[in-house]
Design an enzyme around this catalytic site. Structure first.
Site, PDB file in Angstrom:
ATOM      1  N   ASP A  78       0.824  -1.272  -0.048  1.00 34.96           N
ATOM      2  CA  ASP A  78       0.185   0.029  -0.195  1.00 34.96           C
ATOM      3  C   ASP A  78       0.736   1.360  -0.010  1.00 34.96           C
ATOM      4  O   ASP A  78       0.288   2.294  -0.612  1.00 34.96           O
ATOM      5  CB  ASP A  78      -0.921  -0.052   1.160  1.00 34.96           C
ATOM      6  CG  ASP A  78      -2.157  -0.859   1.005  1.00 34.96           C
ATOM      7  OD1 ASP A  78      -2.016  -1.631   0.138  1.00 34.96           O
ATOM      8  OD2 ASP A  78      -3.021  -0.779   1.673  1.00 34.96           O
ATOM      9  N   CYS A 119       1.240  -7.785   6.030  1.00 33.66           N
ATOM     10  CA  CYS A 119       0.735  -6.511   5.322  1.00 33.66           C
ATOM     11  C   CYS A 119      -0.973  -6.650   4.893  1.00 33.66           C
ATOM     12  O   CYS A 119      -1.588  -7.430   4.923  1.00 33.66           O
ATOM     13  CB  CYS A 119       1.756  -6.398   4.068  1.00 33.66           C
ATOM     14  SG  CYS A 119       3.350  -6.126   4.569  1.00 33.66           S
ATOM     15  N   CYS A 191       5.433  -2.336   8.359  1.00 35.51           N
ATOM     16  CA  CYS A 191       5.971  -0.916   8.746  1.00 35.51           C
ATOM     17  C   CYS A 191       5.598  -0.843  10.299  1.00 35.51           C
ATOM     18  O   CYS A 191       4.527  -1.251  10.856  1.00 35.51           O
ATOM     19  CB  CYS A 191       5.199   0.073   8.010  1.00 35.51           C
ATOM     20  SG  CYS A 191       5.683   0.169   6.473  1.00 35.51           S
ATOM     21  N   SER A 468      -4.788   5.098   5.359  1.00 37.10           N
ATOM     22  CA  SER A 468      -3.937   4.157   6.042  1.00 37.10           C
ATOM     23  C   SER A 468      -3.938   4.020   7.284  1.00 37.10           C
ATOM     24  O   SER A 468      -4.510   4.880   7.858  1.00 37.10           O
ATOM     25  CB  SER A 468      -2.687   4.654   5.710  1.00 37.10           C
ATOM     26  OG  SER A 468      -1.581   4.059   6.399  1.00 37.10           O
TER      27      SER A 468
END
Length: 552
Positions: A78, A119, A191, A468
Site C-alpha cells: 500500500d 501486510c 511498517c 492508511s
C-alpha cells in the site's frame, strides 16, 4: 485424509505420477499434505523475508510427520501504491487472494494450511479464505519492521510521508528529507507502527488463529523463525484433532479481537476487514459491534501514529497476550474461546504478563476510557463512518468547519501541497468509495500533507474512501452510503458547514432537509472512474463500506 482425493487408490495412479515428476516419494504421499501459502515477493518490505518464514513453517510440518507443499499468492504494498492509480487495486486484491487460495486448496485438496502472511490486504484475504474453506489452518506472519533511527530519534514510514509536506513548507532541509528516505524503513517487516498490517497480525492472534507472538515479534528476530516452526508443527495437530477455523473464529472470538482492536488503537481498516472475515466464517457482525465494544474497552497503548510507541516496544511489554490479560481483568475478554494452540485462550493467558506499564497502560490509567476507534453516525453518514479517535488532536474531537470539496484523492493532495487548503476547512474527498473509486483507495498522502503543513489541529478530512493505518488527525472515512450510491456526501457543496462530534459519535451536514431534497433532484449518478478489467468487475459486484466492501 482430505488429500486422499488426489493421491490414494488405483484411479489416482496418474495423479501420483505427476507428484513423482516433482520429486515426491511414496512416503511423502502417504502423509498428511499441508499447503504452505507463501506470500513472499520482492515488492513488499513485509514480504521480502517470507521465504525464510515459509521454509521454517515447512520444517515444522515435516518434524510433526506431514508433507509441506508451498504455493504463492499476490500482494500489494500500500505504501508503494499510495497516491497514484495503483492504490485503487489494493482493496480488490483482498478478494483475489481469498479466491486464489480457495481455488488452490480445492483443486488440490490439502489436509491443512499454514498461511505465511504479512501486510494490509494479504492477512484479511487469507483469513477470509480460511473461514470459507474451513479446513485446519494456522497463521504465521512475517512480523513487524523495527523503527528507523536518525540519531536518537526513532522514525517510521509516516515521518517520510509527512516529510514531503514539511520540506514543501520549508520546515525541513533536503538533507533531512533524504535522511528520512534512507532511514525511516530500516529493513524487512511490516511498517513499524500500529498501521493496518500490524493491526491485522495482532487481531489474528487475538482471534485465536495464530500463536502468541504472531503480531509483535520483530521480523528480524530469530524468535520469529522459531515461531514459524512451531506453527508448522501445530498445523499437524490441528489436522489430527480436526480443529477447524469456524470452531475458532466464533462470535465470541471476533468480539475478543474487536476488544483488542480498541485497546491498541488499531487501523480504521479493521472495520472493513473484520466484518468481511466474519462473513466468510458464518458470523454476522455489523458496525454496531464496534460501537458497543468501543464503549466499554479502554484505550491502553499509545502506538504510532498516535503516539511514540512501536511494535517492538509492545512485544517487549508482553505483546497481544499481555493486553488481553489486562482486558480480562475488566471482563471484556472471553477466555473460553478455542485457539490454534489446541487449547482455550485461558491457558494462553495464564502465562501472560505486562512487563511495562508505560507501554500497556494499567486499567486505572488508560489513555481514554473508551476505545481507540469510533463509529460516527448522522446526516452525512446515515450508515456510519469510522475515525481513529486515538490519533485525533483533542481540539478536533468536537469541531465545525466549512467544506472544501474534491472529486478525487489526487486533486485533494495537489491542493493541500499547493497551500489551497486553509485552517478551519473540512476537506471532503468523494467518489473514492468501493464503487466510485473504484477500489476505495487509501489517503495517507493528503492526511500526511495536512500534518506536515501544521494543519492537523486545524483541518479535518472526510471521505467515502479510506485511510492508511498510519493516518493521524481528524480523518473520517468509510462514509456510507458512498457518493456513487447517492449518499449525502455526494450533495455537499463548497462552504457547507459540517459538524464533527467524535465523543458524541456524530457527523452531520448542517444543511436543511429542504435544501438537500432540492440538490438530490439535480444529482446524477456517475460512472466509476475505471470501467474495464478487474476494477470494472469489482465496481459492479462490491457492496458498501459499512458491509465490509464484500462482494454481493
Amino acid at each position: 485424509m482430505r488429500s486422499d482425493r488426489m493421491k490414494k487408490g488405483l484411479p489416482r495412479t496418474p495423479h501420483r505420477s505427476l507428484f513423482k515428476a516433482m520429486g515426491y516419494i511414496d512416503e511423502e504421499l502417504q502423509r498428511p499434505m499441508i499447503g504452505v501459502v507463501n506470500a513472499q515477493n520482492e515488492i513488499i518490505p513485509g514480504h521480502l523475508h517470507l521465504d525464510k518464514i515459509a521454509a521454517a513453517a515447512a520444517t515444522g510440518v515435516r518434524m510433526a510427520g506431514g508433507t509441506p507443499v508451498t504455493f504463492p499468492v499476490i500482494g500489494v504494498c500500500d505504501g508503494i501504491a499510495m497516491n497514484h492509480v495503483g492504490m485503487k487495486y489494493s482493496l480488490v486484491s483482498r478478494e483475489l487472494i481469498a479466491d486464489s487460495i480457495e481455488i488452490m486448496a480445492t483443486a488440490h485438496p490439502f489436509d491443512g494450511l499454514v498461511m505465511v502472511t504479512n501486510c494490509d490486504k494479504i492477512v484479511p484475504g487469507m483469513l477470509m479464505a480460511a473461514g470459507r474453506l474451513n479446513i485446519p489452518t494456522i497463521f504465521i506472519s512475517g512480523g513487524p519492521m523495527k523503527a528507523g533511527r536518525i540519531g536518537r530519534q526513532r522514525v517510521d514510514l509516516i515521518d517520510a510521508f509527512e516529510g514531503v509536506a514539511e520540506y514543501n513548507q520549508g520546515k525541513i532541509t533536503a538533507a533531512r528529507l533524504r535522511d528520512l528516505e534512507n532511514k525511516a524503513c530500516p529493513g524487512c517487516g511490516s511498517c513499524a507502527g500500529m498501521f493496518t498490517a500490524n493491526s491485522m497480525n495482532c487481531l489474528t492472534e487475538a482471534l485465536g488463529m495464530a500463536l502468541p507472538g504472531n503480531g509483535t515479534i520483530p521480523a528480524v528476530d530469530a524468535a520469529r523463525v522459531r515461531l514459524a516452526k512451531q506453527a508448522g508443527m501445530k498445523a499437524m495437530e490441528l489436522v489430527r484433532r480436526n480443529i477447524l477455523p469456524r470452531k475458532i473464529m466464533t462470535k465470541r472470538a471476533f468480539m475478543n479481537a474487536i476488544a483488542v482492536d480498541m485497546a491498541l488503537g488499531c487501523s480504521t481498516n479493521t472495520v472493513l476487514h473484520v466484518p468481511a472475515i466474519a462473513r466468510e466464517a458464518g458470523v454476522k457482525l455489523s458496525l454496531d459491534a464496534f460501537d458497543k465494544v468501543s464503549a466499554k474497552v479502554p484505550y491502553l497503548c499509545h502506538l504510532s501514529p498516535a503516539g511514540p510507541v512501536f511494535l517492538e516496544d509492545l512485544n517487549e511489554a508482553g505483546g497481544v497476550m499481555a493486553v488481553m490479560k489486562r482486558l480480562l481483568a475488566k471482563k471484556v475478554i472471553d477466555d473460553r474461546t478455542l485457539t490454534v494452540s489446541g487449547g482455550r485462550l485461558k491457558k494462553q493467558l495464564a502465562g501472560a504478563k505486562v512487563m511495562d506499564d508505560t507501554v500497556i497502560r494499567p486499567l486505572a490509567k488508560p489513555l481514554s476510557k473508551d476505545g481507540g476507534l469510533a463509529i460516527l453516525w448522522g446526516s452525512l453518514a446515515p450508515r456510519g463512518a469510522v475515525v481513529k479517535k486515538a490519533a485525533v488532536n483533542k481540539s478536533m474531537l468536537r469541531w465545525r468547519g466549512k467544506a472544501i470539496v474534491f472529486e478525487s484523492e489526487e486533486a485533494a493532495a495537489r491542493a493541500i501541497l499547493a497551500g489551497k487548503v486553509k485552517a478551519g476547512q473540512v476537506v471532503v474527498v468523494r467518489y473514492e468509495g468501493p464503487k466510485g473509486g473504484p477500489g476505495m483507495q487509501e489517503m495517507l498522502s493528503p492526511t500526511s500533507y495536512i500534518a506536515g503543513a501544521g494543519l492537523a489541529d486545524k483541518v479535518a478530512l472526510l471521505t467515502d474512501g479510506r485511510f492508511s493505518g498510519g493516518t493521524s488527525g481528524a480523518a473520517i472515512g468509510h462514509i456510507s452510503p458512498e457518493a456513487a450510491d447517492g449518499g449525502p456526501i455526494a450533495l455537499v457543496r463548497e462552504g457547507d458547514m459540517i459538524e464533527i462530534d467524535i465523543p458524541g459519535k456524530k457527523l452531520n451536514l448542517l444543511v436543511s432537509e429542504q435544501e438537500l431534497k432540492k440538490r438530490r433532484k439535480s444529482w446524477k449518478p456517475r460512472k466509476p472512474k475505471i470501467t474495464h478489467g478487474v476494477l470494472g468487475r469489482y465496481a459492479r459486484q462490491v457492496s458498501s463500506a459499512d458491509k465490509g466492501a464484500v462482494f454481493e
